[in-house]
Design a protein around this motif. Sequence first.
Motif, PDB file in Angstrom:
ATOM      1  N   ALA A  19       4.812  -0.743   7.680  1.00 22.36           N
ATOM      2  CA  ALA A  19       3.209  -0.909   7.666  1.00 22.36           C
ATOM      3  C   ALA A  19       2.904  -1.313   6.337  1.00 22.36           C
ATOM      4  N   GLY A  20       3.790  -0.545   5.379  1.00 26.77           N
ATOM      5  CA  GLY A  20       3.436  -0.820   3.920  1.00 26.77           C
ATOM      6  C   GLY A  20       3.922  -2.078   3.153  1.00 26.77           C
ATOM      7  N   TYR A  21       4.531  -2.822   4.020  1.00 29.19           N
ATOM      8  CA  TYR A  21       5.295  -3.989   3.498  1.00 29.19           C
ATOM      9  C   TYR A  21       4.999  -5.255   4.014  1.00 29.19           C
ATOM     10  N   GLU A  22       5.050  -6.296   3.040  1.00 29.22           N
ATOM     11  CA  GLU A  22       4.773  -7.678   3.722  1.00 29.22           C
ATOM     12  C   GLU A  22       5.841  -8.436   3.326  1.00 29.22           C
TER      13      GLU A  22
ATOM     14  N   ASN B 296       0.989  -1.231   0.070  1.00 30.58           N
ATOM     15  CA  ASN B 296       0.222   0.347   0.045  1.00 30.58           C
ATOM     16  C   ASN B 296       0.905   1.082  -0.079  1.00 30.58           C
ATOM     17  N   SER B 297      -0.046   2.325  -0.091  1.00 28.60           N
ATOM     18  CA  SER B 297       0.919   3.652  -0.029  1.00 28.60           C
ATOM     19  C   SER B 297       1.802   4.132   0.926  1.00 28.60           C
TER      20      SER B 297
ATOM     21  N   PHE C  34       5.383   4.547  -7.574  1.00 28.02           N
ATOM     22  CA  PHE C  34       6.171   5.241  -6.725  1.00 28.02           C
ATOM     23  C   PHE C  34       6.077   5.195  -5.122  1.00 28.02           C
ATOM     24  N   HIS C  35       5.153   4.390  -4.754  1.00 27.95           N
ATOM     25  CA  HIS C  35       4.755   4.213  -3.437  1.00 27.95           C
ATOM     26  C   HIS C  35       4.088   2.863  -2.968  1.00 27.95           C
ATOM     27  N   GLN C  36       3.992   1.971  -3.847  1.00 27.31           N
ATOM     28  CA  GLN C  36       3.395   0.661  -3.563  1.00 27.31           C
ATOM     29  C   GLN C  36       3.375  -0.102  -4.798  1.00 27.31           C
TER      30      GLN C  36
ATOM     31  N   THR D 158       5.993  11.613  -3.671  1.00 26.63           N
ATOM     32  CA  THR D 158       5.677  10.840  -2.530  1.00 26.63           C
ATOM     33  C   THR D 158       6.809   9.841  -2.204  1.00 26.63           C
ATOM     34  N   ASN D 159       7.841   9.451  -3.241  1.00 28.96           N
ATOM     35  CA  ASN D 159       8.875   8.618  -3.080  1.00 28.96           C
ATOM     36  C   ASN D 159       9.938   9.388  -2.502  1.00 28.96           C
ATOM     37  N   LEU D 160       9.998   9.311  -1.079  1.00 27.74           N
ATOM     38  CA  LEU D 160      11.244  10.121  -0.563  1.00 27.74           C
ATOM     39  C   LEU D 160      12.574   9.473  -0.700  1.00 27.74           C
TER      40      LEU D 160
END
Length: 368
Positions: A173-176, A152-153, A232-234, A279-281
């Motif tokens: 939190a955005g990764y599995e 997710n983002s 870019f973010h997911q 959004t991609n730091l």
Amino acid sequence: MTSPSRLELPAYHLFIRPANLRELKRDIWFDDPVPAKLMMNNKTYDIGIAFRGNHIREFEKKSYLFTFLKPSAYQKNQELHLNAEFMDSSLIRSKLSFDFFQEIGVHSPQTKHIVLKINGKNAGIYLEIESVDRLFFQKRNIPVKAIYYAENSNADFCLFSTYDKSFKLDVLAGYERKYGDIEDDQYLRAFIFKINTLSNEDFPTEIKKYLDVDQFFRWYAGVVCIQNFDAFHQNYALVLNAETNLFEIIPWDNEATWGRDCHGAIMEYDFVPITGDQTNLLAVRLLEHGLFRKQYRELLEKILAEKFTESYLTPRIDSLKTMLQNDLRKDPYISYSLEQFEKEIDLIRQFIRNRRTYIQNHLIDLKS
């Protein structure tokens, strides 16, 4: 209009008991697989089947995840992804994207179009996508320590939430994690913390201790060319190479590309700037430094000269179009005509022309 080809796609035959099929359909958000049998190339395999994806689960034509109960039976595969490509009336955007990434030097899943038949009934054209797992890297002789899916983002390399700008309770939190252990989680946390806290002076040297910068920019340039805004973010795989101990990115989920967004609406060729989405730091921080901007610009220039051209991509597009158009007529979920199908293919060609010109005109933005 081009006359239809007599070529037919390979057929996969799925056999599932009615009770199991009802169980599968009872809750589209339930991830536990139900048993089934899959016949490919005159061989039958025991599998588990579940729906896959997020918003695409609500579509009439479902996408599937097949899990082989005996992985050694089919090329040691553990999983097989079948994408319905329901919102893409060209049916080729994902495959064209994965192939393009391979052409520019990014390790990317192998894909092929097939026809799926469920209990003897035609379920339409699907795209088979290789799973990014341990076997993916074994086939390529790449030692891998950990594999994460950016789901997710929140997978934007940032300590703050993109939703409310508060600190994330967990930066993972955005990764599995699909492969690896808790120590790898800690290493990924350290990587993300470094991205957020390193001084501008220390960043160029320290980041190369965690990231394969060349590989990252190859992936990033590919995302910018095909304009995959979500990537870019997911919707990517983050991999820790066991030999270099550096993170690399593998592309995933490329339907919203080549001039369309995830809902199938037109995405104008200039929607994503040459620097990508802010959004991609990680990319933002890399491109703050002149040497990294130069590296990215030179890579883009090479891709624009050799790969992201209409003359290079058109034969590949035409080959896919010819391969699909016969089975397109038989897909029960496709209501549009061959003329509309060809217009969608033309839209991709037009996007390539416009997007390439746009990127060329903005290369100057990357100069120090």
